[in-house]
Design a protein around this motif. Structure first.
Motif, PDB file in Angstrom:
ATOM      1  N   GLU A  54       0.944  -1.193  -0.057  1.00  0.00           N
ATOM      2  CA  GLU A  54       0.014   0.340   0.119  1.00  0.00           C
ATOM      3  C   GLU A  54       0.858   1.453  -0.131  1.00  0.00           C
ATOM      4  O   GLU A  54       1.679   1.116   0.094  1.00  0.00           O
ATOM      5  N   VAL A  55       0.098   2.203  -0.542  1.00  0.00           N
ATOM      6  CA  VAL A  55       0.451   3.906  -0.210  1.00  0.00           C
ATOM      7  C   VAL A  55       0.200   4.245   0.134  1.00  0.00           C
ATOM      8  O   VAL A  55      -1.000   4.613   0.445  1.00  0.00           O
ATOM      9  N   ILE A  56       0.501   4.686   1.488  1.00  0.00           N
ATOM     10  CA  ILE A  56       0.139   6.420   2.119  1.00  0.00           C
ATOM     11  C   ILE A  56       1.024   7.042   1.094  1.00  0.00           C
ATOM     12  O   ILE A  56       1.968   8.254   1.463  1.00  0.00           O
ATOM     13  N   ILE A  57      -0.513   8.927   1.703  1.00  0.00           N
ATOM     14  CA  ILE A  57      -0.384   9.769   1.273  1.00  0.00           C
ATOM     15  C   ILE A  57      -1.165  10.597   2.490  1.00  0.00           C
ATOM     16  O   ILE A  57      -2.442  10.422   2.367  1.00  0.00           O
ATOM     17  N   ARG A  58      -0.460  11.411   2.277  1.00  0.00           N
ATOM     18  CA  ARG A  58      -0.886  12.543   4.262  1.00  0.00           C
ATOM     19  C   ARG A  58      -0.897  13.409   3.532  1.00  0.00           C
ATOM     20  O   ARG A  58      -0.254  14.230   2.528  1.00  0.00           O
TER      21      ARG A  58
END
Length: 98
Positions: free
Chosen positions: A94-98
């Motif tokens: 998964e790629v986490i975007i904040r």
């Protein structure tokens, strides 16, 4: 002389009645239990009723989440969501975007 006493007594009587009437009208409008105080209390009641409804809704949401996280009933999606949110967990792909 008698007519002037009657006139003076009547004037004092009507002045006293007028003063008492003015006092009671003022108290009925602006006193501690007057009209303006009642309007203010009703507005405060509406605000507090609205806040109570919001707090009840929040309590129901918390009770629902608590039930869904209990030992008797475990919602895996909610558990996954809470683990990701509180512990910052993610899957390796998964790629986490904040």
């Amino acid at each position: 002389m008698r007519n002037s006493r009657i006139g003076l007594g009547a004037a004092i009587f009507f002045a006293a009645i007028l003063s008492l009437s003015a006092y009671f009208v003022f108290a009925a409008i602006q006193g501690d239990f007057g009209h303006f105080q009642r309007v203010q209390i009703e507005a405060e009641e509406q605000l507090l009723t609205q806040q109570l409804a919001e707090l009840r809704q929040q309590r129901e949401e918390i009770a629902n989440k608590t039930h869904r996280m209990s030992d008797d009933y475990l919602d895996l999606d909610l558990l996954d969501e809470q683990a990701r949110k509180l512990l910052g967990m993610a899957r390796p792909d998964e790629v986490i975007i904040r």
